[in-house]
Motif scaffolding. Structure first.
Motif, PDB file in Angstrom:
ATOM      1  N   PHE A 155       0.806  -1.218   0.000  1.00 45.76           N
ATOM      2  CA  PHE A 155       0.000   0.000   0.000  1.00 45.76           C
ATOM      3  C   PHE A 155       0.847   1.279   0.000  1.00 45.76           C
ATOM      4  CE2 PHE A 155      -2.703  -3.252   1.960  1.00 45.76           C
ATOM      5  CZ  PHE A 155      -3.829  -3.137   1.166  1.00 45.76           C
ATOM      6  N   HIS A 156       2.155   1.134  -0.100  1.00 49.24           N
ATOM      7  CA  HIS A 156       3.016   2.320  -0.095  1.00 49.24           C
ATOM      8  C   HIS A 156       2.757   3.171  -1.336  1.00 49.24           C
ATOM      9  CE1 HIS A 156       6.520   4.718   0.943  1.00 49.24           C
ATOM     10  NE2 HIS A 156       6.930   4.609  -0.307  1.00 49.24           N
ATOM     11  N   ASP A 157       2.905   4.472  -1.181  1.00 51.37           N
ATOM     12  CA  ASP A 157       2.687   5.406  -2.286  1.00 51.37           C
ATOM     13  C   ASP A 157       3.951   5.461  -3.145  1.00 51.37           C
ATOM     14  OD1 ASP A 157       1.916   7.336  -4.030  1.00 51.37           O
ATOM     15  OD2 ASP A 157       1.818   8.965  -2.579  1.00 51.37           O
ATOM     16  N   ASP A 161      -1.106   6.366  -9.635  1.00 55.78           N
ATOM     17  CA  ASP A 161      -2.485   6.736  -9.360  1.00 55.78           C
ATOM     18  C   ASP A 161      -3.337   5.468  -9.357  1.00 55.78           C
ATOM     19  OD1 ASP A 161      -4.828   8.044  -8.929  1.00 55.78           O
ATOM     20  OD2 ASP A 161      -5.006   8.862 -10.960  1.00 55.78           O
ATOM     21  N   GLU A 163      -6.111   2.806  -6.889  1.00 59.62           N
ATOM     22  CA  GLU A 163      -7.063   2.796  -5.786  1.00 59.62           C
ATOM     23  C   GLU A 163      -6.471   2.210  -4.514  1.00 59.62           C
ATOM     24  OE1 GLU A 163      -9.952   4.204  -5.735  1.00 59.62           O
ATOM     25  OE2 GLU A 163      -9.922   4.798  -7.829  1.00 59.62           O
ATOM     26  N   MET A 164      -5.561   1.248  -4.657  1.00 56.22           N
ATOM     27  CA  MET A 164      -5.031   0.565  -3.490  1.00 56.22           C
ATOM     28  C   MET A 164      -3.942   1.355  -2.775  1.00 56.22           C
ATOM     29  SD  MET A 164      -2.620  -2.408  -5.134  1.00 56.22           S
ATOM     30  CE  MET A 164      -2.160  -2.986  -3.509  1.00 56.22           C
ATOM     31  N   VAL A 165      -3.496   2.455  -3.347  1.00 56.27           N
ATOM     32  CA  VAL A 165      -2.446   3.255  -2.718  1.00 56.27           C
ATOM     33  C   VAL A 165      -3.011   3.973  -1.499  1.00 56.27           C
ATOM     34  CG1 VAL A 165      -0.906   5.226  -3.007  1.00 56.27           C
ATOM     35  CG2 VAL A 165      -1.153   3.555  -4.848  1.00 56.27           C
ATOM     36  N   SER A 166      -2.347   3.805  -0.367  1.00 54.04           N
ATOM     37  CA  SER A 166      -2.767   4.464   0.855  1.00 54.04           C
ATOM     38  C   SER A 166      -1.531   4.691   1.711  1.00 54.04           C
ATOM     39  CB  SER A 166      -3.802   3.615   1.600  1.00 54.04           C
ATOM     40  OG  SER A 166      -4.134   4.226   2.839  1.00 54.04           O
ATOM     41  N   GLY A 167      -1.030   5.920   1.693  1.00 50.02           N
ATOM     42  CA  GLY A 167       0.146   6.237   2.481  1.00 50.02           C
ATOM     43  C   GLY A 167      -0.086   6.066   3.967  1.00 50.02           C
ATOM     44  N   VAL A 168      -1.300   6.393   4.421  1.00 48.96           N
ATOM     45  CA  VAL A 168      -1.618   6.265   5.847  1.00 48.96           C
ATOM     46  C   VAL A 168      -1.616   4.800   6.259  1.00 48.96           C
ATOM     47  CG1 VAL A 168      -3.364   6.687   7.594  1.00 48.96           C
ATOM     48  CG2 VAL A 168      -2.942   8.401   5.828  1.00 48.96           C
ATOM     49  N   LEU A 169      -2.245   3.943   5.465  1.00 48.76           N
ATOM     50  CA  LEU A 169      -2.281   2.516   5.782  1.00 48.76           C
ATOM     51  C   LEU A 169      -0.888   1.915   5.755  1.00 48.76           C
ATOM     52  CD1 LEU A 169      -3.837  -0.052   6.380  1.00 48.76           C
ATOM     53  CD2 LEU A 169      -4.257  -0.298   3.926  1.00 48.76           C
ATOM     54  N   SER A 170      -0.082   2.317   4.783  1.00 48.46           N
ATOM     55  CA  SER A 170       1.281   1.812   4.690  1.00 48.46           C
ATOM     56  C   SER A 170       2.098   2.213   5.909  1.00 48.46           C
ATOM     57  CB  SER A 170       1.942   2.332   3.407  1.00 48.46           C
ATOM     58  OG  SER A 170       3.292   1.935   3.335  1.00 48.46           O
TER      59      SER A 170
END
Length: 282
Positions: A155-157, A161, A163-170
């Protein structure tokens, strides 16, 4: 009697044309277009862009190596603390020197306050952290850590672009993994420096890499190669098998996956036509 002319079908909804609702004639597919927005990739450009994945993979590997060294008592908590402070100061200076558009409302004093608050809370909670997972089996802790580190990588940015990218989750996954491992260390000092180092490697270091690449695009390849070599060489002192496995993974990500993507491009078949949703444009 003369035959009546056949009524022409029109693509409208407000009039009963005498045709079924699902009827279309041969003109309906005149607007069919295939692969309208297909992007042509170049192999070496993809190889270059894959460096962000390699960098994050090396970051995770370094974090695991630091934990192993502290767990076997080859790395003292004080030593890691001094190294972390020096690297943080160096990284902060480099970031301040980069020609980037920064937040003018934030001052150096604000940054120092943030550091002091985080360090204070982390140090005060370290005694609780050491005994946090006493009732949980070590194998379970390692399994949860593995899952969280994989989630950090997935999930790292990376700049895409998706949908699965999430800096907070990573970031949260990386910090959760650090808490799990820190709870298996010997003293409160070890737990404190482990969590602090995790914040540096999972939060500050990716931001610094991103800023350096934005300010100096030509440094991306050099930084990737240097970071990968440093990680592999360091890993050889812990496990030669793990170092070889890391080399294989890096080669696969950097060279095999881009080639795989290019070979699959001819099989891409996206269709666009009058059935697509209407898009309002200015």
């Amino acid at each position: 009697m003369a035959a009546q002319p056949r009524k022409t079908w029109k693509k409208i909804l407000y009039e009963n044309q005498g045709f079924p609702d699902h009827y279309v004639d041969e003109s309906f597919l005149d607007e069919l277009k295939k692969n309208l927005y297909t992007r042509e990739y170049e192999y070496w450009n993809i190889v270059k862009e894959s460096g962000v994945v390699t960098q994050q993979l090396c970051s995770v590997s370094i974090f695991v190596m630091v934990f192993i060294l502290m767990d076997v008592k080859l790395l003292a908590a004080e030593t890691l603390g001094y190294i972390s402070v020096c690297l943080t100061v160096l990284g902060y200076i480099v970031n301040c020197c980069l020609p980037l558009k920064s937040d003018k409302t934030r001052t150096y004093l604000d940054d120092m306050k943030t550091v002091c608050i985080f360090a204070g809370f982390s140090y005060c909670l370290s005694p609780v952290l050491v005994s946090l997972t006493e009732t949980i089996a070590t194998d379970t802790i390692y399994a949860m850590t593995t899952v969280m580190l994989i989630a950090n990588l997935c999930f790292h940015d990376y700049g895409a672009d998706a949908e699965m990218v999430s800096g907070v989750l990573s970031l949260n996954s990386g910090l959760f993994a650090s808490v799990c491992l820190a709870s298996r260390l010997h003293t409160t000092q070890h737990s404190f420096v482990a969590v602090t180092f995790a914040v540096q490697i999972f939060a500050l270091w990716p931001a610094l890499r991103r800023n350096i690449r934005q300010a100096i695009p030509s440094s991306h390849v050099t930084m990737t190669v240097t970071f990968a070599l440093m990680t592999v060489v360091s890993l050889t002192f812990i496990s030669m098998t793990a170092a070889i496995l890391l080399i294989i993974i890096i080669v696969f990500i950097t060279f095999v996956c881009p080639y795989w993507l290019i070979t699959l491009q001819p099989y891409k078949n996206n269709i666009h036509g009058p059935w697509d949703e209407a898009v309002i444009t200015d």
